[in-house]
Write an enzyme that holds these catalytic residues in place. Structure first.
Site, PDB file in Angstrom:
ATOM      1  N   SER A   8       0.825  -1.203   0.000  1.00 25.02           N
ATOM      2  CA  SER A   8       0.000   0.000   0.000  1.00 25.02           C
ATOM      3  C   SER A   8       0.864   1.259   0.000  1.00 25.02           C
ATOM      4  O   SER A   8       1.697   1.449   0.895  1.00 25.02           O
ATOM      5  CB  SER A   8      -0.908   0.021   1.226  1.00 25.02           C
ATOM      6  OG  SER A   8      -1.525   1.282   1.361  1.00 25.02           O
ATOM      7  N   HIS A  31      -1.120  -1.210  -4.279  1.00 21.05           N
ATOM      8  CA  HIS A  31      -2.402  -0.912  -3.650  1.00 21.05           C
ATOM      9  C   HIS A  31      -2.512   0.589  -3.406  1.00 21.05           C
ATOM     10  O   HIS A  31      -1.672   1.177  -2.717  1.00 21.05           O
ATOM     11  CB  HIS A  31      -2.496  -1.672  -2.326  1.00 21.05           C
ATOM     12  CG  HIS A  31      -3.851  -1.654  -1.697  1.00 21.05           C
ATOM     13  ND1 HIS A  31      -4.840  -2.546  -2.028  1.00 21.05           N
ATOM     14  CD2 HIS A  31      -4.384  -0.856  -0.742  1.00 21.05           C
ATOM     15  CE1 HIS A  31      -5.922  -2.317  -1.306  1.00 21.05           C
ATOM     16  NE2 HIS A  31      -5.671  -1.279  -0.508  1.00 21.05           N
ATOM     17  N   ASP A  33      -4.817   3.480  -1.845  1.00 26.02           N
ATOM     18  CA  ASP A  33      -5.936   3.782  -0.957  1.00 26.02           C
ATOM     19  C   ASP A  33      -6.503   5.155  -1.289  1.00 26.02           C
ATOM     20  O   ASP A  33      -5.841   6.180  -1.095  1.00 26.02           O
ATOM     21  CB  ASP A  33      -5.475   3.755   0.498  1.00 26.02           C
ATOM     22  CG  ASP A  33      -5.131   2.346   0.958  1.00 26.02           C
ATOM     23  OD1 ASP A  33      -6.012   1.487   0.911  1.00 26.02           O
ATOM     24  OD2 ASP A  33      -3.968   2.121   1.364  1.00 26.02           O
ATOM     25  N   MET A  35      -9.171   7.837  -0.308  1.00 23.32           N
ATOM     26  CA  MET A  35     -10.017   8.236   0.822  1.00 23.32           C
ATOM     27  C   MET A  35     -10.539   9.652   0.596  1.00 23.32           C
ATOM     28  O   MET A  35      -9.814  10.515   0.096  1.00 23.32           O
ATOM     29  CB  MET A  35      -9.222   8.174   2.126  1.00 23.32           C
ATOM     30  CG  MET A  35      -8.564   6.838   2.411  1.00 23.32           C
ATOM     31  SD  MET A  35      -7.698   6.842   3.995  1.00 23.32           S
ATOM     32  CE  MET A  35      -6.772   5.310   3.886  1.00 23.32           C
ATOM     33  N   HIS A  64      -8.350   0.865  -4.017  1.00 22.14           N
ATOM     34  CA  HIS A  64      -9.266   0.595  -2.905  1.00 22.14           C
ATOM     35  C   HIS A  64     -10.027   1.876  -2.606  1.00 22.14           C
ATOM     36  O   HIS A  64      -9.473   2.813  -2.031  1.00 22.14           O
ATOM     37  CB  HIS A  64      -8.463   0.117  -1.694  1.00 22.14           C
ATOM     38  CG  HIS A  64      -9.293  -0.195  -0.494  1.00 22.14           C
ATOM     39  ND1 HIS A  64      -8.721  -0.493   0.724  1.00 22.14           N
ATOM     40  CD2 HIS A  64     -10.641  -0.252  -0.306  1.00 22.14           C
ATOM     41  CE1 HIS A  64      -9.678  -0.716   1.609  1.00 22.14           C
ATOM     42  NE2 HIS A  64     -10.847  -0.567   1.006  1.00 22.14           N
ATOM     43  N   MET A  66     -12.200   3.910  -0.625  1.00 21.37           N
ATOM     44  CA  MET A  66     -12.821   4.161   0.682  1.00 21.37           C
ATOM     45  C   MET A  66     -13.521   5.512   0.595  1.00 21.37           C
ATOM     46  O   MET A  66     -13.109   6.494   1.218  1.00 21.37           O
ATOM     47  CB  MET A  66     -11.759   4.125   1.782  1.00 21.37           C
ATOM     48  CG  MET A  66     -11.252   2.725   2.060  1.00 21.37           C
ATOM     49  SD  MET A  66      -9.886   2.674   3.230  1.00 21.37           S
ATOM     50  CE  MET A  66      -8.506   2.765   2.076  1.00 21.37           C
ATOM     51  N   MET A 135     -11.322  -6.173   5.657  1.00 24.45           N
ATOM     52  CA  MET A 135     -10.505  -5.210   6.390  1.00 24.45           C
ATOM     53  C   MET A 135     -10.195  -5.763   7.780  1.00 24.45           C
ATOM     54  O   MET A 135     -11.099  -6.194   8.504  1.00 24.45           O
ATOM     55  CB  MET A 135     -11.240  -3.881   6.519  1.00 24.45           C
ATOM     56  CG  MET A 135     -11.438  -3.130   5.224  1.00 24.45           C
ATOM     57  SD  MET A 135      -9.870  -2.610   4.457  1.00 24.45           S
ATOM     58  CE  MET A 135      -9.183  -1.537   5.732  1.00 24.45           C
ATOM     59  N   ASP A 173      -6.442  -6.616   4.436  1.00 24.60           N
ATOM     60  CA  ASP A 173      -5.804  -5.301   4.461  1.00 24.60           C
ATOM     61  C   ASP A 173      -5.917  -4.726   5.871  1.00 24.60           C
ATOM     62  O   ASP A 173      -7.020  -4.561   6.385  1.00 24.60           O
ATOM     63  CB  ASP A 173      -6.506  -4.384   3.455  1.00 24.60           C
ATOM     64  CG  ASP A 173      -5.916  -2.977   3.411  1.00 24.60           C
ATOM     65  OD1 ASP A 173      -4.926  -2.708   4.113  1.00 24.60           O
ATOM     66  OD2 ASP A 173      -6.460  -2.143   2.663  1.00 24.60           O
ATOM     67  N   GLY A 195       1.381  -2.188   4.173  1.00 26.54           N
ATOM     68  CA  GLY A 195       1.875  -0.834   3.974  1.00 26.54           C
ATOM     69  C   GLY A 195       3.146  -0.554   4.724  1.00 26.54           C
ATOM     70  O   GLY A 195       4.249  -0.627   4.169  1.00 26.54           O
TER      71      GLY A 195
END
Length: 222
Positions: A8, A31, A33, A35, A64, A66, A135, A173, A195
């Protein structure tokens, strides 16, 4: 595909993302993320940064999301270069339609569940997916401690996937490290997001290899 490692970039140096991606040539995925400070209490990156990263990263992009309203935004991330797109079931308004749209755009469709969200209500949705993400921390921040309580859900999810036709990957994750990856592999996961364990290591690519070996040694999938 066997065991896959997806580092990540949330734990990478954001000022040097191209260089960071190239420090882990042994990784299967990168990966990303995404957000929005609404679905989760943090704000990271959006479409333009992912698009730039997809052009220079040696790995395919695992996005991913979120975010609120993934039904609206997921197609833009595919167009920007994501090869796999994960939406949160807690945020999706029409998950079957969304999964089919992602697949229609030639990306892998994945569904993520927060730690407290059960998998059983979504059993009928599984054939529409290429991956399920469990998660193992509350989404929103990197560096959190692994939640052992999620292991039982990983096992239940693996049993459901084994009953479902198609090759559906099971990703975990949150808090994945050399100390926790063996339990996740034993429970049935085969794709691992890490990560801080990777980008906090002296040689990140060596850590990718160590995580892969540890997972392979403990995998219940043979």
């Amino acid at each position: 595909m066997g065991i896959q490692i997806s580092p990540s970039i949330l734990s990478a140096d954001f000022a040097n993302l191209e260089a960071e991606a190239k420090r882990i040539p042994g990784a299967d995925w990168l990966h990303v993320d995404v957000m929005d400070n609404h679905f989760v209490p943090n704000l990271t990156i959006g479409v333009p940064v992912l698009e730039a990263l997809a052009k220079v990263a040696p790995q395919p992009i695992d996005a991913h999301l979120m975010i609120e309203d993934p039904d609206r935004w997921a197609p833009a991330f595919i167009e920007a270069g994501a090869t796999s797109v994960t939406f949160h079931i807690e945020a999706a308004k029409a998950p079957v339609r969304l999964a089919r749209e992602i697949r229609a755009k030639k990306a892998r469709a994945a569904m993520a569940l927060k730690p407290a969200t059960p998998i059983e209500p979504y059993e009928d949705l599984l054939p529409e997916l290429d991956m399920v993400l469990i998660m193992t921390v509350e989404p929103g921040f990197g560096g959190q401690k692994f939640l052992d309580v999620c292991l039982a859900k990983i096992r239940r999810t693996r049993k459901l996937l084994d009953k479902t036709s198609g090759d559906i990957w099971l990703q975990v994750d949150g808090g994945v490290s050399l100390e926790t990856i063996d339990r996740c592999a034993e429970a049935g996961a085969d794709v691992f997001v890490a990560g801080s364990a990777v980008f906090g290591a002296d040689v990140p690519d060596e850590m990718v290899a160590e995580l892969r070996t540890r997972a392979q040694q403990h995998s219940c999938l043979g």
